[in-house]
Write a protein that holds these residues in place. Structure first.
Motif, PDB file in Angstrom:
ATOM      1  N   ILE A 199      14.402 -29.124  -7.901  1.00  0.00           N
ATOM      2  CA  ILE A 199      13.659 -28.733  -6.699  1.00  0.00           C
ATOM      3  C   ILE A 199      14.167 -29.494  -5.480  1.00  0.00           C
ATOM      4  O   ILE A 199      14.390 -28.926  -4.398  1.00  0.00           O
ATOM      5  CB  ILE A 199      12.159 -28.967  -6.919  1.00  0.00           C
ATOM      6  CG1 ILE A 199      11.618 -27.988  -7.972  1.00  0.00           C
ATOM      7  CG2 ILE A 199      11.387 -28.815  -5.613  1.00  0.00           C
ATOM      8  CD1 ILE A 199      10.184 -28.264  -8.371  1.00  0.00           C
ATOM      9  N   ARG A 200      14.357 -30.796  -5.622  1.00  0.00           N
ATOM     10  CA  ARG A 200      14.849 -31.598  -4.503  1.00  0.00           C
ATOM     11  C   ARG A 200      16.249 -31.173  -4.081  1.00  0.00           C
ATOM     12  O   ARG A 200      16.562 -31.128  -2.885  1.00  0.00           O
ATOM     13  CB  ARG A 200      14.846 -33.067  -4.890  1.00  0.00           C
ATOM     14  CG  ARG A 200      13.450 -33.659  -5.065  1.00  0.00           C
ATOM     15  CD  ARG A 200      13.534 -35.110  -5.483  1.00  0.00           C
ATOM     16  NE  ARG A 200      12.196 -35.684  -5.645  1.00  0.00           N
ATOM     17  CZ  ARG A 200      11.972 -36.934  -6.046  1.00  0.00           C
ATOM     18  NH1 ARG A 200      13.006 -37.726  -6.319  1.00  0.00           N
ATOM     19  NH2 ARG A 200      10.741 -37.382  -6.184  1.00  0.00           N
ATOM     20  N   LEU A 201      17.109 -30.868  -5.049  1.00  0.00           N
ATOM     21  CA  LEU A 201      18.467 -30.447  -4.723  1.00  0.00           C
ATOM     22  C   LEU A 201      18.464 -29.135  -3.945  1.00  0.00           C
ATOM     23  O   LEU A 201      19.195 -28.983  -2.956  1.00  0.00           O
ATOM     24  CB  LEU A 201      19.281 -30.302  -6.014  1.00  0.00           C
ATOM     25  CG  LEU A 201      20.732 -29.849  -5.856  1.00  0.00           C
ATOM     26  CD1 LEU A 201      21.520 -30.848  -5.017  1.00  0.00           C
ATOM     27  CD2 LEU A 201      21.384 -29.655  -7.216  1.00  0.00           C
ATOM     28  N   ARG A 202      17.650 -28.203  -4.366  1.00  0.00           N
ATOM     29  CA  ARG A 202      17.601 -26.925  -3.660  1.00  0.00           C
ATOM     30  C   ARG A 202      17.000 -27.097  -2.268  1.00  0.00           C
ATOM     31  O   ARG A 202      17.413 -26.422  -1.330  1.00  0.00           O
ATOM     32  CB  ARG A 202      16.794 -25.921  -4.474  1.00  0.00           C
ATOM     33  CG  ARG A 202      17.488 -25.481  -5.764  1.00  0.00           C
ATOM     34  CD  ARG A 202      16.663 -24.471  -6.536  1.00  0.00           C
ATOM     35  NE  ARG A 202      17.352 -24.058  -7.741  1.00  0.00           N
ATOM     36  CZ  ARG A 202      18.226 -23.062  -7.819  1.00  0.00           C
ATOM     37  NH1 ARG A 202      18.516 -22.371  -6.720  1.00  0.00           N
ATOM     38  NH2 ARG A 202      18.818 -22.755  -8.951  1.00  0.00           N
ATOM     39  N   ARG A 203      16.044 -27.991  -2.138  1.00  0.00           N
ATOM     40  CA  ARG A 203      15.495 -28.273  -0.817  1.00  0.00           C
ATOM     41  C   ARG A 203      16.565 -28.857   0.100  1.00  0.00           C
ATOM     42  O   ARG A 203      16.658 -28.500   1.278  1.00  0.00           O
ATOM     43  CB  ARG A 203      14.339 -29.271  -0.954  1.00  0.00           C
ATOM     44  CG  ARG A 203      12.971 -28.641  -1.020  1.00  0.00           C
ATOM     45  CD  ARG A 203      11.927 -29.715  -0.991  1.00  0.00           C
ATOM     46  NE  ARG A 203      10.637 -29.186  -1.359  1.00  0.00           N
ATOM     47  CZ  ARG A 203       9.607 -29.920  -1.689  1.00  0.00           C
ATOM     48  NH1 ARG A 203       9.741 -31.228  -1.714  1.00  0.00           N
ATOM     49  NH2 ARG A 203       8.455 -29.378  -2.004  1.00  0.00           N
ATOM     50  N   PHE A 204      17.360 -29.766  -0.428  1.00  0.00           N
ATOM     51  CA  PHE A 204      18.418 -30.388   0.362  1.00  0.00           C
ATOM     52  C   PHE A 204      19.427 -29.351   0.835  1.00  0.00           C
ATOM     53  O   PHE A 204      19.871 -29.367   1.991  1.00  0.00           O
ATOM     54  CB  PHE A 204      19.102 -31.468  -0.483  1.00  0.00           C
ATOM     55  CG  PHE A 204      20.275 -32.112   0.195  1.00  0.00           C
ATOM     56  CD1 PHE A 204      20.095 -33.067   1.194  1.00  0.00           C
ATOM     57  CD2 PHE A 204      21.571 -31.772  -0.168  1.00  0.00           C
ATOM     58  CE1 PHE A 204      21.177 -33.654   1.805  1.00  0.00           C
ATOM     59  CE2 PHE A 204      22.657 -32.353   0.450  1.00  0.00           C
ATOM     60  CZ  PHE A 204      22.460 -33.309   1.446  1.00  0.00           C
ATOM     61  N   LYS A 205      19.774 -28.429  -0.056  1.00  0.00           N
ATOM     62  CA  LYS A 205      20.736 -27.399   0.325  1.00  0.00           C
ATOM     63  C   LYS A 205      20.150 -26.481   1.393  1.00  0.00           C
ATOM     64  O   LYS A 205      20.834 -26.077   2.323  1.00  0.00           O
ATOM     65  CB  LYS A 205      21.147 -26.588  -0.902  1.00  0.00           C
ATOM     66  CG  LYS A 205      22.002 -27.384  -1.888  1.00  0.00           C
ATOM     67  CD  LYS A 205      22.406 -26.520  -3.068  1.00  0.00           C
ATOM     68  CE  LYS A 205      23.303 -27.286  -4.018  1.00  0.00           C
ATOM     69  NZ  LYS A 205      23.704 -26.469  -5.196  1.00  0.00           N
ATOM     70  N   MET A 206      18.872 -26.160   1.249  1.00  0.00           N
ATOM     71  CA  MET A 206      18.240 -25.320   2.263  1.00  0.00           C
ATOM     72  C   MET A 206      18.206 -26.013   3.615  1.00  0.00           C
ATOM     73  O   MET A 206      18.398 -25.396   4.662  1.00  0.00           O
ATOM     74  CB  MET A 206      16.813 -24.972   1.827  1.00  0.00           C
ATOM     75  CG  MET A 206      16.720 -24.017   0.662  1.00  0.00           C
ATOM     76  SD  MET A 206      15.010 -23.660   0.230  1.00  0.00           S
ATOM     77  CE  MET A 206      15.255 -22.612  -1.206  1.00  0.00           C
ATOM     78  N   THR A 207      17.960 -27.325   3.608  1.00  0.00           N
ATOM     79  CA  THR A 207      17.876 -28.078   4.862  1.00  0.00           C
ATOM     80  C   THR A 207      19.235 -28.225   5.517  1.00  0.00           C
ATOM     81  O   THR A 207      19.392 -28.082   6.735  1.00  0.00           O
ATOM     82  CB  THR A 207      17.278 -29.468   4.596  1.00  0.00           C
ATOM     83  OG1 THR A 207      16.007 -29.299   3.957  1.00  0.00           O
ATOM     84  CG2 THR A 207      17.094 -30.235   5.883  1.00  0.00           C
ATOM     85  N   CYS A 208      20.270 -28.506   4.689  1.00  0.00           N
ATOM     86  CA  CYS A 208      21.601 -28.770   5.243  1.00  0.00           C
ATOM     87  C   CYS A 208      22.284 -27.494   5.714  1.00  0.00           C
ATOM     88  O   CYS A 208      22.884 -27.465   6.781  1.00  0.00           O
ATOM     89  CB  CYS A 208      22.463 -29.472   4.200  1.00  0.00           C
ATOM     90  SG  CYS A 208      21.869 -31.137   3.817  1.00  0.00           S
ATOM     91  N   PHE A 209      22.202 -26.473   4.909  1.00  0.00           N
ATOM     92  CA  PHE A 209      22.974 -25.265   5.209  1.00  0.00           C
ATOM     93  C   PHE A 209      22.116 -24.141   5.777  1.00  0.00           C
ATOM     94  O   PHE A 209      22.628 -23.076   6.099  1.00  0.00           O
ATOM     95  CB  PHE A 209      23.682 -24.776   3.939  1.00  0.00           C
ATOM     96  CG  PHE A 209      24.598 -25.813   3.357  1.00  0.00           C
ATOM     97  CD1 PHE A 209      25.851 -26.044   3.899  1.00  0.00           C
ATOM     98  CD2 PHE A 209      24.188 -26.576   2.269  1.00  0.00           C
ATOM     99  CE1 PHE A 209      26.690 -27.003   3.355  1.00  0.00           C
ATOM    100  CE2 PHE A 209      25.022 -27.526   1.721  1.00  0.00           C
ATOM    101  CZ  PHE A 209      26.275 -27.751   2.271  1.00  0.00           C
TER     102      PHE A 209
END
Length: 646
Positions: A199-209
């Motif tokens: 969940i955290r990884l997907r959140r990070f990707k959504m935030t960055c990209f």
């Protein structure tokens, strides 16, 4: 296979490929190793059909475990089950043990498949159950449901035994349940932490990209829902287990001073686990084991002789099939005593060994048992009179055409009175014509059945003989309050005898007097303070262990996330370290020499330019990837020569 001398045989044989092949081989019957594509966390692991069959697998496991638990707890009734099947088949066999083995095999089979399925899900591999397993799973479900339906129809009271077992085993089930939950917490916490990391990884990707389409949002919600669906039932069940002792009532949890005396033994048909039932050898063995009373079954022969026999025919316990094959299944009351006394009543016992848990017989006992015959009631009265043992018996009425159809009670009472036995040693159980018995034999102790306290008081009955399965659910406190002596039948298992002992039962009728007579203390007995100490200690230890496991997996996933961030930062830095050309040389070849500066004696070489650029460039932080990059460039600069110019 590699030829590495340091490689052990364990690493050569037990590796990941063998592990995956083992899982897919047993679950899907596919023993060829293939590169399986792992499913993403939160996505479906198999097709709709495979999901249905996995649910069927879980159902088959549940029903097989339920049937196995029921059959294990009814071990006290195994002899009766074998006897009932014998009446239908005419053959004596350990049908109860066969049933136990069948349910055990079904439970082991479904358990193995279920474990393999969970391991495949753990590896995020697609489930594909083989067709043979699918057929067998349906057969297991059908067979278990069919057997439980038969039990509900013909042996409905067997379900009561399972409830009784929980009365004495509930404290231990509670402790074992907490231990199992502590073990399950390891893989469960690992899975939940993995979901959180995803969940955290997907959140990070959504935030960055800034990629947040509908599909990504749906997966994010699915991961969170899966996390809650796994963790919430576990925590709820764990809390219920922690608080379970507040609702547990077990007669074996009481103060030591409140424990009553050990119940006395009424020998059921003598000692049928060491001698043929309803023979003089069996009753003499029961006296040797310290029986308080002797129990038997009485029929009347056609010539008015009361004799000892349990079955309505002679096929099971005598050699009537060899003597009179045509009369094998005739009612025993239609035979005359001169014929009955010649039949062998012990050979069947030595050949069949009717109890699965009976001890081996000595050669002397075997020789004596082979020569046993059918005894008369008078013979047992003489033994009871000599040893001063109480006597209780079931008196079966003759068939309609028997000469003593209506007068068998009076005939037997007269026979007992003529034997001169002390009247108080007779525990009179038959209900028919009880008023006559009270008049001619007032010294007989009247024994009632499962009647109300008011009815017992009306008939002046101070003792009851009841089935243990019914008493523990109804009327036990009322009978104890009315000071009525209680005898339970049939008690063969030590845990049932312990339950009767802790419940302050007066006497038990048993086949297993050799084992129960050796018990000097009830099994599973504990004081309330002792159990409370164990309860608090186990709950506290379990809570600490489970919390530590969850924290460990959470910390490990956090460390992995930090390492991933460091690696991404190092990769970004290494990309920024690559040499770039000066702005004034854009579009030129990197090997063209700059024109000489004014006032310089010697034009700078390419090597000098490279050294100057390298000296003036800012030094990046040292990381693993930057070390590799610097090593590559330093090697290149040392091995390269000055380029040729036109």
């Amino acid at each position: 296979m590699t030829n590495d001398p340091n490689e052990t045989w364990i690493t050569r044989i037990f590796n990941y490929r063998c592990y995956i092949t083992f899982l897919t081989g047993f679950y899907s019957c596919d023993w060829a190793y293939e590169e399986w594509d792992k499913t993403e966390l939160g996505s479906c692991c198999c097709s709709r059909i495979e999901q249905v069959f996995f649910v069927c697998l879980v159902i088959s496991f549940c029903v097989s475990v339920t049937l196995l638990f029921l059959w294990i707890e009814t071990s006290n009734e195994y002899f009766d089950f074998d006897w009932v099947v014998h009446l239908g088949t005419g053959r004596w066999f350990y049908w109860s043990i066969l049933m136990l083995s069948l349910t055990g095999i079904m439970t082991a089979y479904t358990s193995l498949l279920l474990v393999l399925g969970f391991l495949l899900l753990w590896e995020r591999m697609e489930l594909f159950l083989h067709a043979c397993h699918k057929v067998l799973i349906w057969l297991v479900i059908i067979l278990c449901v069919f057997l439980m339906a038969i039990i509900c129809k013909f042996w409905r009271d067997k379900w009561l035994i399972a409830g009784l077992s929980l009365k004495i085993f509930a404290p231990y089930v509670h402790l074992c349940g907490i231990a199992v939950m502590s073990i399950i917490s390891w893989p469960l916490s690992f899975y939940v932490s993995r979901l959180e990391a995803e969940i955290r990884l997907r959140r990070f990707k959504m935030t960055c990209f800034e990629v947040q389409n509908e599909e990504e949002t749906d997966i994010f919600r699915r991961l969170r829902a899966l996390q809650v669906a796994v963790a919430f039932p576990f925590l709820l069940l764990l809390i219920c287990l922690y608080l379970l002792p507040l609702g547990i009532y077990s007669p074996c949890i009481q103060k030591t001073e409140d424990l009553g005396p050990r119940p006395v033994f009424i020998a059921h048909r003598g000692a049928p686990m060491v001698a043929p039932e309803n023979t003089m050898m069996s009753f003499e063995k029961a006296v040797e084991f310290g029986a308080y009373a002797l129990e038997t079954d009485v029929y009347l022969s056609y010539d008015h002789v009361p004799f000892l026999m349990h079955d309505h025919d002679l096929s099971r316990t005598t050699n009537i099939k060899e003597v009179m094959p045509n009369a094998t299944y005739n009612h025993s009351a239609f035979f005359s005593w001169p014929l009955l006394r010649t039949l062998n009543a012990g050979k069947w016992f030595v050949e069949n060994l009717p109890y699965y848990n009976m001890k081996p017989l000595s050669e002397e006992d075997k020789r004596r048992a082979r020569n046993e015959t059918i005894p008369k009631l008078v013979d047992l009265l003489e033994l009871a009179k000599k040893e001063r043992k109480f006597l209780i018996f079931d008196l079966f009425g003759p068939p309609p055409t028997h000469p003593l159809r209506n007068g068998y009670i009076r005939h037997v009472v007269d026979l007992i009175l003529k034997s001169k036995i002390e009247q108080h040693l007779i525990l009179w159980l038959p209900v028919y014509d009880r008023e006559y018995v009270k008049q001619v034999a007032p010294g007989f102790q009247q024994v009632g059945r499962f009647l109300s306290v008011e009815k017992l008081a009306e008939e002046n009955i101070k003792m009851i003989n009841v089935d243990y399965k019914k008493l523990f659910y109804n009327g036990l406190r009322e009978y104890k309050a009315a000071n009525i002596n209680i005898n339970l039948y049939i008690i063969n298992e030590p845990w049932l005898f312990s339950l009767a002992w802790c419940s302050k039962i007066n006497s038990v009728t048993t086949d297993n007097i050799p084992l129960l007579s050796q018990m000097s203390y009830p099994y599973f007995f504990m004081t309330p303070g002792y159990y409370m100490g164990i309860w608090l200690l186990v709950d506290f230890t379990s809570a600490v262990i489970i919390t530590a496991i969850f924290c460990f997996h959470w910390w490990r996933e956090a460390e992995k996330e930090k390492m991933r961030e460091v690696c991404e930062a190092s990769e970004t830095a290494s990309l920024q370290e690559k040499p770039t050309q000066p702005p004034d040389r854009i579009g030129e070849s990197p090997w063209i020499i700059n024109p000489p500066n004014k006032g310089s004696k010697k034009p700078p070489s390419v090597k000098d330019n490279v050294k100057t650029d390298a000296a003036n460039a800012p030094k990046p932080p040292v990381t693993e990837s930057s070390k590799d990059t610097n090593t590559y460039y330093s090697t290149f600069s040392e091995t390269s020569q000055e380029p040729r110019t036109k």
